[in-house]
Design an enzyme around this catalytic site. Structure first.
Site, PDB file in Angstrom:
ATOM      1  N   PRO A   1      46.282  18.128  -1.643  1.00 35.39           N
ATOM      2  CG  PRO A   1      47.375  17.739  -3.669  1.00 35.39           C
ATOM      3  CD  PRO A   1      47.412  18.623  -2.452  1.00 35.39           C
TER       4      PRO A   1
ATOM      5  CG  ASP B   1      21.283   7.052  -7.955  1.00 30.58           C
ATOM      6  OD1 ASP B   1      20.221   6.509  -7.605  1.00 30.58           O
ATOM      7  OD2 ASP B   1      22.394   6.562  -7.698  1.00 30.58           O
TER       8      ASP B   1
END
Lengths: 138, 138, 138, 138
Positions: free
Chosen positions: A58, A16
């Protein structure tokens, strides 16, 4: 129990504007690491889903600590180990090392799910025996 | 023909270490813009897929020029317009404006696809009439 | 203390082959939610970084539970609240609601960091007073 | 001129609800492929940026055709080659092969940029000689 180690290089686009890894990328790496862990145990998740008619496995919980930043070009080692196997779920530990220093640690729980035709919804499903065998391998 | 305009704010995590938008994000924005364009024409892609038994309308071509960078906090306007409608495909134009300046332009072609049971593979499929009507709306 | 609520629509590209949100996307949403929370308190993080010469306020811990899946087209409400403010860090709670049902909850801790010229490394730094004031707003 | 070949496995999280690669991922792969190409020519982009005081070599144009889909578990070969070297820019060709079949092709142009202190803005900058040498290597 089953364990796997893999290496990733931090790419430009994974960082970032402060120059460090944008943290959602760690969760992408952890997901890939779980697939690699299962493959090491002889289980390809895509094939398991077809064979057992499950929906998938999941993530239901992550506990993650970010201890040190990683930067563009760093080589990270991700160690992923099975910690516990339950009836419908299992626990995993990820440790990300950057130059030998622990950078991130994450405790993850996944649950096996399947469509319940009677109730018309997704619910927990016992882990396929083949998956339990893979997870328990030394 | 159908046109839509929407605004996105450039988020921290969409920028790279040089402080500008990491360019794959534009293609995510273009995809969302196509869905928004269709919705403006009265077509929800998810419903269209179910109703007509198609696989989707994947992108087959992009021609993209990046003319000016965008930075964390910039407000971008994305104008998306239908340019041409063919039998199985349609052409779209995206223009990304940053503070009134053209920052990115992209010509996109999408084709409607469906599973061909005889040939056992995915192939082009005529655009559903409902989709043609939506794309042709002023 | 400071709280914010925002809505996101689950986009096609944020879902995986099982048709539910690919979970790293939640952490992207949480990051955007923190920026939105601070903005609601009158603090633009980019400006704060310039003004106080800090590096940023990176996440040091997430504890996340995924309670129910979300699918393409679902509208999610993300409620983000400050839970505690410490000397160099603060704690946040995110709750993601899908159709009124709690889908994901996440406890997050962020720490203010700055470059320590003497030690030649990044270290924790007291929260700027302006940030404390924003976080403490009702 | 310089060429590189690398292999990527399509991961679960890189696919969308139609089960194929979500196309922005190709542009992430292309970016990584350019970094790998330069590294093969002996140039680490991060070091080049420091050494020559440039901002980077952002993409200014992509022309991309998606010819065949790729699915979770597919092994893709990405061939990346320099096609032309100009004063401030260079052209690259990517070819993505899936099981020997051409799946995606992309023509990319990148330009070297630097901050122009007089004009107070980013502008094109001649390619550093070291970069030209790398790109021209057989």
């Amino acid at each position: 129990m089953l364990t796997n180690k893999r290496t990733v290089t931090v790419e430009f686009g994974q960082c970032d504007p402060s120059g460090i890894v944008y943290n959602p990328n760690y969760f992408i790496w952890f997901d890939v690491s779980v697939h690699a862990l299962l493959a090491r145990g002889g289980v390809i998740l895509k094939a398991l889903i077809s064979e057992f008619g499950i929906d998938g496995i999941p993530v239901v919980e992550y506990k993650t600590k970010f201890l040190a930043p990683a930067r563009w070009g760093d080589e990270l080692t991700i160690e992923t180990s099975v910690v516990a196997v339950h009836r419908c779920a299992f626990d995993i530990q990820h440790r990300v090392l950057n130059g030998g220093v622990l950078a991130v640690e994450c405790a993850e729980t996944r649950v096996c799910t399947a469509h319940d035709a009677e109730q018309g919804r997704v619910r927990a499903h016992p882990l396929p025996r083949k998956l339990i065998a893979a997870l328990s391998r030394p």
